[in-house]
Enzyme design. Sequence first.
Site, PDB file in Angstrom:
ATOM      1  N   ILE A   1       0.824  -1.208   0.000  1.00  0.00           N
ATOM      2  CA  ILE A   1       0.000   0.000   0.000  1.00  0.00           C
ATOM      3  C   ILE A   1       0.854   1.252   0.000  1.00  0.00           C
ATOM      4  O   ILE A   1       0.339   2.358  -0.029  1.00  0.00           O
ATOM      5  CB  ILE A   1      -0.952   0.035   1.225  1.00  0.00           C
ATOM      6  CG1 ILE A   1      -0.177  -0.184   2.522  1.00  0.00           C
ATOM      7  CG2 ILE A   1      -2.068  -0.969   1.066  1.00  0.00           C
ATOM      8  CD1 ILE A   1      -1.023   0.006   3.760  1.00  0.00           C
TER       9      ILE A   1
ATOM     10  N   GLY B   1      11.332   2.024   3.090  1.00  0.00           N
ATOM     11  CA  GLY B   1      10.921   0.642   2.862  1.00  0.00           C
ATOM     12  C   GLY B   1       9.530   0.553   2.275  1.00  0.00           C
ATOM     13  O   GLY B   1       8.882   1.561   1.984  1.00  0.00           O
TER      14      GLY B   1
ATOM     15  N   LYS C   1       5.526  -2.106   7.735  1.00  0.00           N
ATOM     16  CA  LYS C   1       6.609  -1.502   6.947  1.00  0.00           C
ATOM     17  C   LYS C   1       7.803  -2.420   7.002  1.00  0.00           C
ATOM     18  O   LYS C   1       8.273  -2.799   8.078  1.00  0.00           O
ATOM     19  CB  LYS C   1       6.964  -0.141   7.537  1.00  0.00           C
ATOM     20  CG  LYS C   1       8.149   0.490   6.874  1.00  0.00           C
ATOM     21  CD  LYS C   1       8.134   1.997   7.015  1.00  0.00           C
ATOM     22  CE  LYS C   1       8.288   2.620   5.670  1.00  0.00           C
ATOM     23  NZ  LYS C   1       7.606   3.816   5.419  1.00  0.00           N
TER      24      LYS C   1
ATOM     25  N   ASP D   1      11.777  13.091   6.351  1.00  0.00           N
ATOM     26  CA  ASP D   1      11.101  12.687   5.116  1.00  0.00           C
ATOM     27  C   ASP D   1       9.640  13.122   5.131  1.00  0.00           C
ATOM     28  O   ASP D   1       8.739  12.332   4.827  1.00  0.00           O
ATOM     29  CB  ASP D   1      11.233  11.181   4.894  1.00  0.00           C
ATOM     30  CG  ASP D   1      11.053  10.793   3.422  1.00  0.00           C
ATOM     31  OD1 ASP D   1      11.119  11.712   2.556  1.00  0.00           O
ATOM     32  OD2 ASP D   1      10.847   9.609   3.141  1.00  0.00           O
TER      33      ASP D   1
END
Length: 688
Positions: A370, A376, A392, A488
């Site tokens: 998804i 990752g 994850k 991020d």
Amino acid sequence: MAIARSIGTLMFLLFLSTNVIADSSTSTTEFTFLGFRANQTDIQTESAATIQQTDGLLRLTNRNHNVTGTAFYRKPIRLRDRSDNKLCSFSTSFIFVIIPSSPGNGGFGFTFTLSPTPNRPGAESAQYLGLLNRSNNGHSTNHVFAVEFDTVQGFKDGDDRRGNHIGLDFNNLSSAVQEPVIYYDTDDRKEDFQLESGEPIQAHLDYDGATDTLNVTVYPTRLGFKPNKPLMLHRDLNLSEIVKDAMFVGFTSATGKGQSSSHYVMGWSFASSCGEGNPVSNWLNVSLLPRPPPPNVSGKKGYDAQVVALIASLSIVTLFLLALLFVFLMYKRQVEEGEALEDWEIDYPHRFSYKDLYLGTKKFKESEIIGSGGFGIVYRGKLPSSGDVAVKKINQNSLQGVREFVAEIESLGRLSHKNLVNLQGWCKHNKDLLLVYDYIPNGSLDSLLYTRNGIVLTWEVRFEIIKGVASGLLYLHEEWEQVVIHRDVKASNVLVDADLNAKLGDFGLARLYDRGTLTQTTKVVGTLGYMAPELTRNGKGSTASDVFAFGVLLLEIVCGRRPTNTENFFLADWVMDFHTNGGVLRAVDQKLGSSFNGREAKLALVVGLLCCHHKPTVRPTMRNVIRYLNGDEDVPEIDGNLGFSDSSRDDILRSNVVCNVSTDRASSSSTTFSFSTEVSSGSLGNGR
Ligand SMILES: *[C@@H]1O[C@H](CO)[C@@H](O)[C@H](O)[C@H]1NC(C)=O
Ligand SMILES: *[C@@H]1O[C@H](CO)[C@@H](O)[C@H](O)[C@H]1NC(C)=O
Ligand SMILES: *[C@@H]1O[C@H](CO)[C@@H](O)[C@H](O)[C@H]1NC(C)=O
Ligand SMILES: *[C@@H]1O[C@H](CO)[C@@H](O)[C@H](O)[C@H]1NC(C)=O
Ligand SMILES: *[C@@H]1O[C@H](CO)[C@@H](O)[C@H](O)[C@H]1NC(C)=O
Ligand SMILES: *[C@@H]1O[C@H](CO)[C@@H](O)[C@H](O)[C@H]1NC(C)=O
Ligand SMILES: *[C@@H]1O[C@H](CO)[C@@H](O)[C@H](O)[C@H]1NC(C)=O
Ligand SMILES: *[C@@H]1O[C@H](CO)[C@@H](O)[C@H](O)[C@H]1NC(C)=O
């Protein structure tokens, strides 16, 4: 003198004890045991022999090897008439069962015995049948007479090597007489059968004292009647040379070193009389007796000796290996104590089993992906314990320091804010680190902004999402116990729940890399378009670089445009152009039309621009951002010289960023990129 006196006393005692026996035995005795439970005190059992409490069977031996067992009627029986010194007659009947440890490997057998003692001290196992031993075998002083039911080839290596026989033993286990086991049917035909068949077998011994004759009749109980013709009819037994005035009657039995059987007696009747007429022991009605033992009674007795040996040795080997493993683990644990193995035992966040995650994500199937980013790939999973989750998977890692790593995971687990995706747990498997998050149904902001056909996020939702992300970042930067730099921040890392609340994901992972607890061949520094200019020079993330990325994200949310594309489009520059031309609201997403709050939009755009300042020191803190957005504080003027120069962009695109471009799988569009770079200080770069 003294010796003479002791001998005298001894003689007297002997005389006395003989008399006691003689006196206590009456001229007739009769008893019937329908099972032995009710009459335990009448039976003296020794060694392996026992009366089983569960079913009342008299068990002479179990199938253990090299054992003996004896069971005698406790009271002596008169066998010689006091008046005329003639032998008395007796009749006895018993039903027995012999269950070999394996077919053809039973042993050794049992005897019905007339013995001067109610036990057989010193008797040996195997061929001595618990009756005699190698030193007294054959001695006339034994005063034993026995009918042996032998399932092993006879004591003497004679011509008759068959095991299945019945013999008469006079002080000597080398049977003076022996016969193979048969019965005569109604037509006087011989029918042979096996003593160790496991089925009930009935025996009748009828001794006539007057003629010194013994009849022995043996047959399977199922026959239902006593055959007319006995198996043995033996005259002139000379029992008078053997028996004493009073004798004990009972059974002896033994198993051998290699061969063994369990020997049972289900019922026993006996009658004796001295003088006229022959006694007849009571008929044993088998339906009144305890049930025969099951052929393969419980547990190991049912197995072949070899199988038992095999199982036993396998168990021992297994136990030994387990013990070794245990010792090894204890040793390993001791060695790693310094590596903080005890920290592995933290359960918050929960440590999931790899198997659960593996199965929950359908073996990390492609179709369950998804999202994906620099850190990752994210899979959708369903766990029995937690329901829907997002897993994850960060691969290609090598764990540097267990203690540090676990400490990081633990601190990530303690990060808790309504605008952060909740970390439920984790799992370490080989080189993969798996992080388990709450599953957020609506997916990422990225997909909401760009790929939801026809559905446009309203202004109110957008403004709430902006404030939510800001609130989450503020928590990471200032409100938690340590400063957490996200590194991020981008649209695909903002998840939107069912109530359209923003939740920032992927937080804190950079710490794992920064601290060197996780290494990757390529280091993740951010996503193109969201990266502050200074990152390209020193590669070091800071709260200010997070603010820059937040600014870009804010503009993206308001404008509905990606931060950059492969051409020379930069969202911040684009908005700045509108701002300098005095029409900043023209940057607002066209899809909203006019349905947006102009004041809020303008505020947001200006705050976004401020966050995107090329000088980190000029950017506001997240606390300030929130104050601006809430209208608690006025936004400082943005002068025209904020430094959105081409040179800063060139830094990003051309300097030291070795682009390892990978498509961002969270978005269906290929126009945004996560890229991994080797940022090393002063790197020369691959200028094009
Ligand atoms: C065995 O026990 C039963 C019940 O107690 C009794 O009636 C019977 O007389 C006993 N038999 C012998 C031989 O002692
Ligand atoms: C059998 O058991 C007796 C003791 O009960 C022991 O002395 C003898 O050595 C054993 N024999 C074998 C062959 O194991
Ligand atoms: C009892 O065990 C023997 C040998 O182990 C086997 O041959 C026989 O079939 C078993 N009988 C039953 C009823 O299980
Ligand atoms: C044999 O049995 C007799 C009588 O019980 C005993 O005295 C003797 O010690 C036994 N001998 C051995 C070798 O067991
Ligand atoms: C026991 O009987 C066998 C066979 O009858 C005989 O050879 C042996 O000598 C006897 N043993 C003794 C000690 O008498
Ligand atoms: C032994 O068997 C024979 C033949 O059946 C019979 O005549 C005799 O009476 C029996 N003896 C005893 C003591 O039962
Ligand atoms: C009993 O003794 C007599 C005479 O001594 C003898 O002829 C006979 O064979 C003996 N019987 C047995 C069974 O040993
Ligand atoms: C054995 O006992 C049962 C139950 O008491 C009885 O019905 C049956 O007739 C008896 N059989 C014999 C042969 O006595």
